[in-house]
Design a protein around this motif. Sequence first.
Motif, PDB file in Angstrom:
ATOM      1  N   ALA A 282      -5.505   1.303 -10.441  1.00 49.50           N
ATOM      2  CA  ALA A 282      -5.222  -0.133 -10.372  1.00 49.50           C
ATOM      3  C   ALA A 282      -5.721  -0.752  -9.074  1.00 49.50           C
ATOM      4  N   SER A 283      -5.848   0.037  -8.018  1.00 52.64           N
ATOM      5  CA  SER A 283      -6.367  -0.483  -6.756  1.00 52.64           C
ATOM      6  C   SER A 283      -7.741  -1.114  -6.936  1.00 52.64           C
ATOM      7  N   GLU A 284      -8.501  -0.624  -7.900  1.00 55.58           N
ATOM      8  CA  GLU A 284      -9.862  -1.114  -8.111  1.00 55.58           C
ATOM      9  C   GLU A 284      -9.891  -2.580  -8.526  1.00 55.58           C
ATOM     10  N   HIS A 285      -8.855  -3.052  -9.199  1.00 48.81           N
ATOM     11  CA  HIS A 285      -8.846  -4.440  -9.659  1.00 48.81           C
ATOM     12  C   HIS A 285      -8.884  -5.424  -8.497  1.00 48.81           C
ATOM     13  N   GLU A 286      -8.313  -5.019  -7.358  1.00 52.48           N
ATOM     14  CA  GLU A 286      -8.300  -5.892  -6.182  1.00 52.48           C
ATOM     15  C   GLU A 286      -9.351  -5.475  -5.159  1.00 52.48           C
ATOM     16  N   GLY A 287     -10.132  -4.447  -5.498  1.00 55.81           N
ATOM     17  CA  GLY A 287     -11.186  -4.007  -4.586  1.00 55.81           C
ATOM     18  C   GLY A 287     -10.679  -3.365  -3.316  1.00 55.81           C
ATOM     19  N   ILE A 288      -9.457  -2.835  -3.334  1.00 55.32           N
ATOM     20  CA  ILE A 288      -8.911  -2.223  -2.118  1.00 55.32           C
ATOM     21  C   ILE A 288      -9.192  -0.715  -2.112  1.00 55.32           C
ATOM     22  N   VAL A 289      -9.295  -0.162  -0.915  1.00 55.64           N
ATOM     23  CA  VAL A 289      -9.507   1.271  -0.733  1.00 55.64           C
ATOM     24  C   VAL A 289      -8.334   1.817   0.072  1.00 55.64           C
ATOM     25  N   PRO A 290      -7.377   2.471  -0.575  1.00 55.55           N
ATOM     26  CA  PRO A 290      -6.219   3.007   0.141  1.00 55.55           C
ATOM     27  C   PRO A 290      -6.620   4.147   1.072  1.00 55.55           C
ATOM     28  N   ASP A 291      -5.805   4.378   2.087  1.00 56.45           N
ATOM     29  CA  ASP A 291      -5.993   5.564   2.927  1.00 56.45           C
ATOM     30  C   ASP A 291      -5.538   6.810   2.190  1.00 56.45           C
TER      31      ASP A 291
END
Length: 452
Positions: A282-291
């Motif tokens: 789901a992180s991909e929908h907002e374009g975020i890259v978690p640590d």
Amino acid sequence: MTLVDTPVITAGGPSLTQERRLVTAIPGPRSQELLARKAEAVASGVGLTLPISVVAAGGGVIVDADGNSLIDLGSGIAVTGVGNSAPRVVEAVTAQLHSFTHTCFTVSPYEGYVAVAEKLNELTPGDHVKRSALFNSGAEAVENAVKIARHFTKKQAVVAFDHAYHGRTNLTMGLTAKNIPYKSGFGPFASEVYRAPLSYPFRDGGLSGAEAAARAISVIEKQVGAENLAAIIIEPIQGEGGFIVPAAGFLPAIVEWCRANDVVFIADEVQTGFARTGAWFASEHEGIVPDLVVTAKGIAGGLPLSAVTGRAEIMDSAMAGGLGGTYGGNPLACAAALATIETYEEDRLIDRAREIGAVLIGRLNALRTADPRVGDVRGRGAMVAMELVDPASGAPDAALTSAVAAYAHANGVVVLTCGTYGNVIRFLPPLTISDELLIDGLSVVAEGLKHA
């Protein structure tokens, strides 16, 4: 739906007839026998959503001991995304079973564990160098993610969000927001856990994602302080909290603040991961890259497995022997995970999740248009929910929600409720479900809304 006189139990998996079929009232006599045994043998704190005795499952149905075939709109809480007894999973686990069942990877390692770690490093967001460690449950993986973040940053505080759910162990109960049934009477909980307000568009009074993030960051800075904060942990779409999708821009702003303040950003993708939302994560929908990314549930087709995957410098900061556990990365579960990931890829289940989402959103929005008690419809892919309210005040209506769910259960449809206020019905069908079954199940839910 069909109605027959005698139960016919067939093998599980995709070979099951894909239909809603009621032979008896639910629970039927054979299921009632198991429930009586459960009352005598199982701790009463282990509750039940649906009073049936399952004997087979596959595709989009669950069959009970009385021959009832129920439409599965829950996937064992987002676990069986590839369906129950998926052929590749069955084949892989059977082969591994004949080789060996356990050695403990930290005693004598094996390829399956390494191969799963390689796939997770490849699939999770970001092109940085990554490492993975495998565990058994989502809660165990969350605990290890926090442990790793604390060790790396040399700081102790952790921030979770309103409505969060991260597990039932001591630390994860502290991270989880909802009191009953998850926390009441089970304290004291782990220290140095703090809570910030989430972006909740339906109840935020029009706050944008950026405004909601500024509100949360203000609370964090004033009540915790970046100099004390090891990690922020968040579900990119909240699960038990009510399938809350933060407003656009909320998650990127939190990630940016973490980067600027040497705080580890942990994405809890336990429920949202592995094709569920129409993307790998789901992180991909907002374009975020978690640590760090925490995964479980849909990772292994129903076998217990979880993982923490993240930046190599963070993951490698723990001393040798600091991570592990007797069953973590069990060889059977690793075989299942590799076959499960292959199934997502080969059967194009990410695309299928989007198709399911279009059906869910379309049908539920039609209900919302026709019935003001449906206050909100939200979600992504095959992770969609409707929030039920008092139409006059907008107040959460938990009683209505329970009544609709009970109607669905009695009429052969497995649905789950959630939300801090107990007023959300969530839809998590296996990605192998047919449109016909999905529409039939949603029709039953609509009938339940009318009857309530």
